[in-house]
Design a protein around this motif. Structure first.
Motif, PDB file in Angstrom:
ATOM      1  N   HIS A 170     -78.132  45.760  17.404  1.00  0.00           N
ATOM      2  CA  HIS A 170     -79.602  45.813  17.543  1.00  0.00           C
ATOM      3  C   HIS A 170     -80.314  45.540  16.203  1.00  0.00           C
ATOM      4  O   HIS A 170     -79.762  44.897  15.339  1.00  0.00           O
ATOM      5  N   GLU A 173     -81.044  53.871  18.026  1.00  0.00           N
ATOM      6  CA  GLU A 173     -79.691  53.345  17.838  1.00  0.00           C
ATOM      7  C   GLU A 173     -79.626  52.369  16.667  1.00  0.00           C
ATOM      8  O   GLU A 173     -78.718  52.424  15.845  1.00  0.00           O
ATOM      9  N   HIS A 233     -71.931  49.977  17.762  1.00  0.00           N
ATOM     10  CA  HIS A 233     -73.029  50.387  18.648  1.00  0.00           C
ATOM     11  C   HIS A 233     -72.924  51.878  18.938  1.00  0.00           C
ATOM     12  O   HIS A 233     -71.904  52.516  18.661  1.00  0.00           O
ATOM     13  N   LEU A 234     -74.006  52.420  19.538  1.00  0.00           N
ATOM     14  CA  LEU A 234     -73.993  53.801  20.014  1.00  0.00           C
ATOM     15  C   LEU A 234     -74.280  53.765  21.507  1.00  0.00           C
ATOM     16  O   LEU A 234     -75.118  52.993  21.966  1.00  0.00           O
TER      17      LEU A 234
HETATM   18 ZN   LIG Z   1     -76.095  49.100  21.568  1.00  0.00          ZN
END
Ligand SMILES: [Zn+2]
Length: 342
Positions: free
Chosen positions: A169, A185, A238-239
Motif C-alpha cells: 500500500h 496498514e 502486508h498486514l
Molecule cells: Zn495489504
C-alpha cells in the motif's frame, strides 16, 4: 489464464460487454479485455501452424530455449516439482520439430523434450538440475519463442543475494486499519519493511525497496520496478484483516508451487518467534505473486482486525523481531537449496 504476451495472434469468435472471446486452439477458449485487443486485417489465418527447430544454450547468468514458430501463438506455463520442470503449452501449434540442438553453455537445463498433447497443442518440457525454481520469463523475438531460465546462483550466501522488499500500500492506498486504534496498514508495512531492509543490509545482502516513504504506487508499476531491479527474490509485507475479530496470526502466500519453499521457511521461522499460525497459502492471486521471473513471497505479518495482533503491530520491538525471523527463514531456505540437486 492471467498474462498474455504482446503481439500474440488470436482469432475472435464472440464478444461480451468488456471482453472478446478468443480461440487459442480447437478446444481452448479464453477471454481478452477489449482494451488489450488490436484488429489486424493483414493477418491471414492459416489452417495450422508448425513448430520448427530448437536451440538450447546459455550466457553467463541464464539458460535459453529458443523455439522457431510460424506465428506468435498464445502459450501458458507451469512449474512442476520433484523433479523440477517448467512446462510450456503452445496453443495452435503442430509439431514439425525434428532438430533440438543443445549446447554445453546451458547449465541449469538438464533435458528438454516435446509432446503433441492435442492436435493443436504443443507441449515443451524443460527439466531443471536443481530442485529450487529460480524463475523464468517467456517472450517472443520475432516469431521465435524464447524461454529464459534463471540458474540457481553458485554462491548461495545471503551477501550474494539481491532481495526486493515491498512495503504494501502507501499514499492514497491505506490498506486495512487497526480495530482499536485505527492505525493504517500502509504506515506499519513501511516500518516493518524498513526493519527488514536494515536486517538484510546488516548481513551484507543487497536490497531493493519498492518504496521508502508514504507514496502511491500501483501494482503494475510495482511489478515493473521489481522486474527492472532484477532481484534474486521478492518479499512483500502486508498486514491482514478479517471480518471475524478472533482470527489472528501470521501467514505467507505463494502462487506457483516452485516458489513455495521460500514462503514455508519464512512462516516456520516466524512461528519460532511465538506468533500464532494462520497458515501457508497457495495459488494466491496477488499481483506481486504473479510474475514467474523470480521466487516471491507475500508475508501477512498479523491481523489488524484482532486486538492482540494489533497490539503487537504497534510495538517497534516486534517489527525488529519480524525482520530478524524473516532473515532467518531466508537463510534456512538458502541452506536447503545447497543440498538439492535433481
Ligand atoms: Zn495489504
Amino acid at each position: 489464464m492471467t498474462y498474455l504476451d504482446t503481439g500474440i495472434v488470436l482469432k475472435v469468435i464472440d464478444s461480451t460487454i468488456g471482453n472478446y472471446k478468443v480461440q487459442l486452439s480447437k478446444d481452448h477458449l479464453a477471454y481478452l479485455p477489449k482494451s488489450n485487443f488490436k484488429k489486424d486485417s493483414t493477418i491471414k489465418l492459416e489452417s495450422y501452424y508448425l513448430t520448427s527447430s530448437w536451440m538450447v544454450n546459455g550466457d553467463d547468468k541464464f539458460d535459453y530455449v529458443n523455439i522457431s514458430l510460424d506465428e506468435k501463438l498464445p502459450y501458458r506455463s507451469m512449474q512442476l516439482i520433484n523433479p523440477s520442470k517448467i512446462v510450456v503449452d503452445i496453443f495452435g501449434a503442430t509439431s514439425n520439430t525434428n532438430w533440438i540442438t543443445q549446447r554445453l553453455s546451458a547449465k541449469e537445463i538438464k533435458n528438454v523434450y516435446q509432446e503433441q498433447i492435442e492436435d493443436d497443442v504443443f507441449r515443451v518440457t524443460i527439466e531443471l538440475r536443481h530442485q529450487q525454481h529460480w524463475g523464468y520469463s517467456i517472450y517472443y523475438a520475432d516469431k521465435r519463442l524464447i524461454i529464459k531460465i534463471k540458474r540457481q546462483p553458485q554462491d548461495l550466501s545471503l551477501e550474494n543475494m539481491k532481495i526486493a522488499v515491498d512495503a504494501g500500500h502507501g499514499g492514497n492506498n491505506n490498506g486495512t486499519s487497526g480495530i482499536k486504534t485505527g492505525i493504517l496498514e500502509k504506515n506499519y508495512t513501511l516500518l516493518i519493511a524498513k526493519q527488514l531492509e536494515k536486517a538484510l543490509l546488516d548481513k551484507d545482502a543487497k536490497v531493493f525497496m519498492t518504496r521508502t516513504k508514504d507514496e502511491s504506487i500501483g501494482m503494475i508499476e510495482r511489478t515493473e520496478m521489481i522486474k527492472a531491479a532484477d532481484p534474486d527474490f521478492l518479499i512483500s509485507i502486508h498486514l491482514n484483516s478479517s471480518v471475524k475479530d478472533s482470527i489472528q496470526g501470521v501467514s505467507t502466500y505463494y502462487r506457483y508451487i516452485g516458489f513455495r519453499p521460500l514462503s514455508q521457511y519464512i512462516l516456520e521461522s516466524m512461528l519460532k518467534a511465538g506468533l500464532t499460525e494462520f497458515g501457508n497459502v497457495g495459488s494466491f492471486n496477488f499481483a506481486l505473486n504473479g510474475p514467474t521471473d523470480y521466487p516471491n513471497c507475500l508475508v501477512e505479518v498479523a491481523f489488524l482486525s484482532n486486538k492482540d495482533d494489533e497490539k503487537l503491530i504497534l510495538d517497534p520491538e516486534f517489527h525488529k523481531v519480524v525482520a530478524t525471523q524473516i532473515v532467518e527463514g531466508i537463510k534456512e531456505w538458502l541452506k536447503s537449496c545447497k543440498k538439492d540437486d535433481n
